[in-house]
Design an enzyme around this catalytic site. Structure first.
Site, PDB file in Angstrom:
ATOM      1  N   PHE A  77       7.627   4.025  -8.735  1.00 32.98           N
ATOM      2  CA  PHE A  77       6.697   4.188  -9.849  1.00 32.98           C
ATOM      3  C   PHE A  77       7.511   4.498 -11.090  1.00 32.98           C
ATOM      4  O   PHE A  77       8.585   5.100 -10.990  1.00 32.98           O
ATOM      5  CB  PHE A  77       5.716   5.346  -9.587  1.00 32.98           C
ATOM      6  CG  PHE A  77       4.515   4.916  -8.809  1.00 32.98           C
ATOM      7  CD1 PHE A  77       4.608   4.683  -7.448  1.00 32.98           C
ATOM      8  CD2 PHE A  77       3.290   4.726  -9.435  1.00 32.98           C
ATOM      9  CE1 PHE A  77       3.500   4.265  -6.720  1.00 32.98           C
ATOM     10  CE2 PHE A  77       2.181   4.311  -8.717  1.00 32.98           C
ATOM     11  CZ  PHE A  77       2.279   4.077  -7.364  1.00 32.98           C
ATOM     12  N   LYS A 112      14.602  -0.340 -14.421  1.00 32.13           N
ATOM     13  CA  LYS A 112      14.575   0.547 -13.244  1.00 32.13           C
ATOM     14  C   LYS A 112      14.537  -0.265 -11.943  1.00 32.13           C
ATOM     15  O   LYS A 112      15.172   0.096 -10.955  1.00 32.13           O
ATOM     16  CB  LYS A 112      13.381   1.505 -13.311  1.00 32.13           C
ATOM     17  CG  LYS A 112      13.606   2.613 -14.324  1.00 32.13           C
ATOM     18  CD  LYS A 112      12.463   3.592 -14.409  1.00 32.13           C
ATOM     19  CE  LYS A 112      12.691   4.498 -15.615  1.00 32.13           C
ATOM     20  NZ  LYS A 112      11.600   5.414 -15.864  1.00 32.13           N
ATOM     21  N   ASN A 155       6.450  19.434 -13.839  1.00 29.28           N
ATOM     22  CA  ASN A 155       5.816  18.403 -14.675  1.00 29.28           C
ATOM     23  C   ASN A 155       4.329  18.322 -14.341  1.00 29.28           C
ATOM     24  O   ASN A 155       3.853  19.036 -13.460  1.00 29.28           O
ATOM     25  CB  ASN A 155       6.535  17.058 -14.512  1.00 29.28           C
ATOM     26  CG  ASN A 155       6.475  16.558 -13.085  1.00 29.28           C
ATOM     27  OD1 ASN A 155       5.409  16.238 -12.581  1.00 29.28           O
ATOM     28  ND2 ASN A 155       7.630  16.523 -12.414  1.00 29.28           N
TER      29      ASN A 155
HETATM   30  N1  CTP Z   1      12.890   9.063  -8.626  1.00 32.17           N
HETATM   31  C1  CTP Z   1      13.551   9.580  -7.536  1.00 32.17           C
HETATM   32  N2  CTP Z   1      14.453  10.598  -7.687  1.00 32.17           N
HETATM   33  C2  CTP Z   1      14.702  11.124  -8.911  1.00 32.17           C
HETATM   34  C3  CTP Z   1      14.020  10.606 -10.046  1.00 32.17           C
HETATM   35  C4  CTP Z   1      13.124   9.578  -9.861  1.00 32.17           C
HETATM   36  O1  CTP Z   1      13.320   9.106  -6.412  1.00 32.17           O
HETATM   37  N3  CTP Z   1      15.571  12.111  -9.016  1.00 32.17           N
HETATM   38  C5  CTP Z   1      11.935   7.959  -8.409  1.00 32.17           C
HETATM   39  C6  CTP Z   1      10.506   8.312  -8.761  1.00 32.17           C
HETATM   40  O2  CTP Z   1       9.828   8.838  -7.641  1.00 32.17           O
HETATM   41  C7  CTP Z   1       9.935   6.967  -9.205  1.00 32.17           C
HETATM   42  C8  CTP Z   1      11.139   6.259  -9.803  1.00 32.17           C
HETATM   43  O3  CTP Z   1      12.298   6.916  -9.292  1.00 32.17           O
HETATM   44  O4  CTP Z   1       9.482   6.192  -8.128  1.00 32.17           O
HETATM   45  C9  CTP Z   1      11.207   6.239 -11.283  1.00 32.17           C
HETATM   46  O5  CTP Z   1      11.142   7.553 -11.767  1.00 32.17           O
HETATM   47  P1  CTP Z   1      11.229   7.855 -13.320  1.00 32.17           P
HETATM   48  O6  CTP Z   1      11.167   9.337 -13.531  1.00 32.17           O
HETATM   49  O7  CTP Z   1      10.284   6.977 -14.063  1.00 32.17           O
HETATM   50  O8  CTP Z   1      12.673   7.303 -13.635  1.00 32.17           O
HETATM   51  P2  CTP Z   1      14.024   7.945 -13.952  1.00 32.17           P
HETATM   52  O9  CTP Z   1      15.043   7.245 -13.126  1.00 32.17           O
HETATM   53  O10 CTP Z   1      13.994   9.434 -13.856  1.00 32.17           O
HETATM   54  O11 CTP Z   1      14.280   7.442 -15.440  1.00 32.17           O
HETATM   55  P3  CTP Z   1      13.976   8.081 -16.883  1.00 32.17           P
HETATM   56  O12 CTP Z   1      14.029   9.561 -16.752  1.00 32.17           O
HETATM   57  O13 CTP Z   1      15.093   7.526 -17.696  1.00 32.17           O
HETATM   58  O14 CTP Z   1      12.656   7.528 -17.312  1.00 32.17           O
END
Ligand code: CTP
Length: 400
Positions: free
Chosen positions: A324, A338, A208
């Site tokens: 975040f 979240k 990403n």
């Molecule tokens: N995060 C994490 N482990 C993952 C995915 C996300 O620890 N496998 C953490 C990120 O570091 C961030 C938070 O969760 O602090 C939110 O991440 P985000 O990508 O916004 O959320 P998702 O749970 O992946 O939700 P979505 O894809 O539905 O937006």
């Protein structure tokens, strides 16, 4: 950060004198007022005129200048200083300070001063490694002066070894620490930053756009505020911030391993990384060929690291959790979902549709949500300023 801070830059006589000309500009750009004091030897390397022009202030050189006699410069300069930075600090100046001497303006004003003192030594390696210099450095450290160890490398005298004046980036961090409130002193902080890469074959991966800047800014600012910082970074081009334990990983799985191993010892875990939610279901050790590759990709879910930490917290685990969320729509609603779903103490929300905030830019505009239901929106700020706001809120939580 340095707005209205008065910094005395003491320059002693080393070939590295010319390097600090740039430091003056950086200090002034950060808002500081710079007052230069040069030793007699320093003024032989670069004319005081250069430093007067760059600092916008008269340069002080001698104790007995008849033009300044009524100002008692060593007392008045010391009284108005927020910090004294001595760069380059020569063996001679360090020896003077170690022995409490006051036979030139710079050493006299250090003695008369009560603000933090930072020394950046620069000299030939043999002079630096000599027991006399090392003992003098140990002595000034005991007085509470901060010493920024010189870099190693090739020196102007055609030798290799320790003795090069440090880069501005290292000196800057010591200056900022000296002027920061130490409200995270003794706190162990774990920060994740950057993207993860989920390999498909030896050349391709899922990734990403995260550059790691927000996580690195959080690490740098926490260190300035006294924290013991571990930074777990995905593949980014940013250099290791000084004084921070940096662990480089590639995949979400590697990040999960490093975070979960360490989280129990931490006071705070901040998950600023953009972790991939999925990885390719299979990894091909050989490069996939278009003639035989499938046109669809099978994926497997990665562990949600933050959610795992949130569950451990329900079972009594320690760390304060900061998450975040980068959203393109319904962002407040998604943020609350979240925060509750992952059991996070504090969530920083970004609207990634804005050009000036979130991924791959120097600035950020966040909204902070917390477990008490508070929703606080901040203006567009640099990532370091944003990081400091997050730490202010973490400090409030720690003091609760
Ligand atoms: N995060 C994490 N482990 C993952 C995915 C996300 O620890 N496998 C953490 C990120 O570091 C961030 C938070 O969760 O602090 C939110 O991440 P985000 O990508 O916004 O959320 P998702 O749970 O992946 O939700 P979505 O894809 O539905 O937006």
């Amino acid at each position: 950060m340095l707005t209205d801070k008065k910094i005395i830059l003491g320059i002693s006589g080393s070939i590295a004198v010319y390097k600090v000309a740039d430091w003056i500009r950086a200090l002034r750009r950060a808002g500081a007022e710079v007052q230069v004091v040069m030793t007699e030897a320093a003024a032989r390397f670069v004319a005081p005129l250069t430093f007067a022009a760059l600092s916008g202030n008269k340069v002080y050189e001698g104790m007995f200048d008849p033009n300044d006699a009524e100002q008692i410069p060593h007392i008045n300069l010391a009284a108005g200083a927020d910090l004294i930075l001595i760069a380059p600090a020569t063996a001679q100046t360090i020896a003077r300070l170690a022995h409490g001497m006051a036979d030139d303006l710079l050493s006299a004003l250090v003695l008369a001063n009560k603000s933090p003192v930072i020394l950046c030594p620069a000299m030939n390696s043999n002079m630096y490694l000599n027991s006399a210099t090392q003992n003098n450095l140990a002595q000034v450290r005991e007085y509470g002066y901060r010493v920024v160890d010189p870099d190693s490398g090739s020196l102007a005298c055609n030798t290799e070894g320790p003795g090069r004046l440090v880069d501005w980036s290292s000196a800057k961090e010591v200056i900022y620490s000296a002027l920061s409130q130490q409200d995270l002193a003794g706190r162990k902080v774990l920060i994740t930053a950057g993207p993860t890469r989920e390999p498909l074959d030896p050349v391709r991966y899922l990734g990403n756009r995260s550059t790691g800047r927000m996580g690195f800014a959080l690490a740098t600012t926490a260190k300035r505020r006294g924290a013991d910082v571990t930074l777990i970074a995905g593949p980014v081009t940013l250099p290791d911030p000084p004084g921070i334990n940096v662990i480089r990983i590639n995949t979400a799985d590697e990040m999960a391993g490093e975070v979960l191993d360490r989280s129990q010892d931490m006071t705070v875990v901040v998950k600023a990384a953009a972790v991939s939610d999925f990885r390719p279901a299979t990894y091909s050790a050989n490069k996939l060929k278009k003639a035989t590759a499938k046109s669809t990709l099978d994926l497997t879910s990665n562990q949600d690291i933050l959610k795992t930490l949130g569950k451990k917290k329900l079972e009594g685990a320690n760390p304060i959790l900061v998450g975040f969320a980068a959203e393109s729509h319904d962002f407040i609603k998604e943020g609350w979902r979240k925060l509750r779903d992952k059991n996070i103490d504090l969530l920083a929300l970004n609207d990634i549709t804005a050009d000036d905030a979130g991924f791959a830019v120097e600035t950020n505009r966040i909204t902070l949500l917390d477990q008490d239901g508070t929703e606080e929106k901040f203006p567009l700020l640099s990532k370091e300023e944003t990081a400091d706001l997050i730490w202010n809120r973490v400090v409030d939580l720690l003091n609760k």
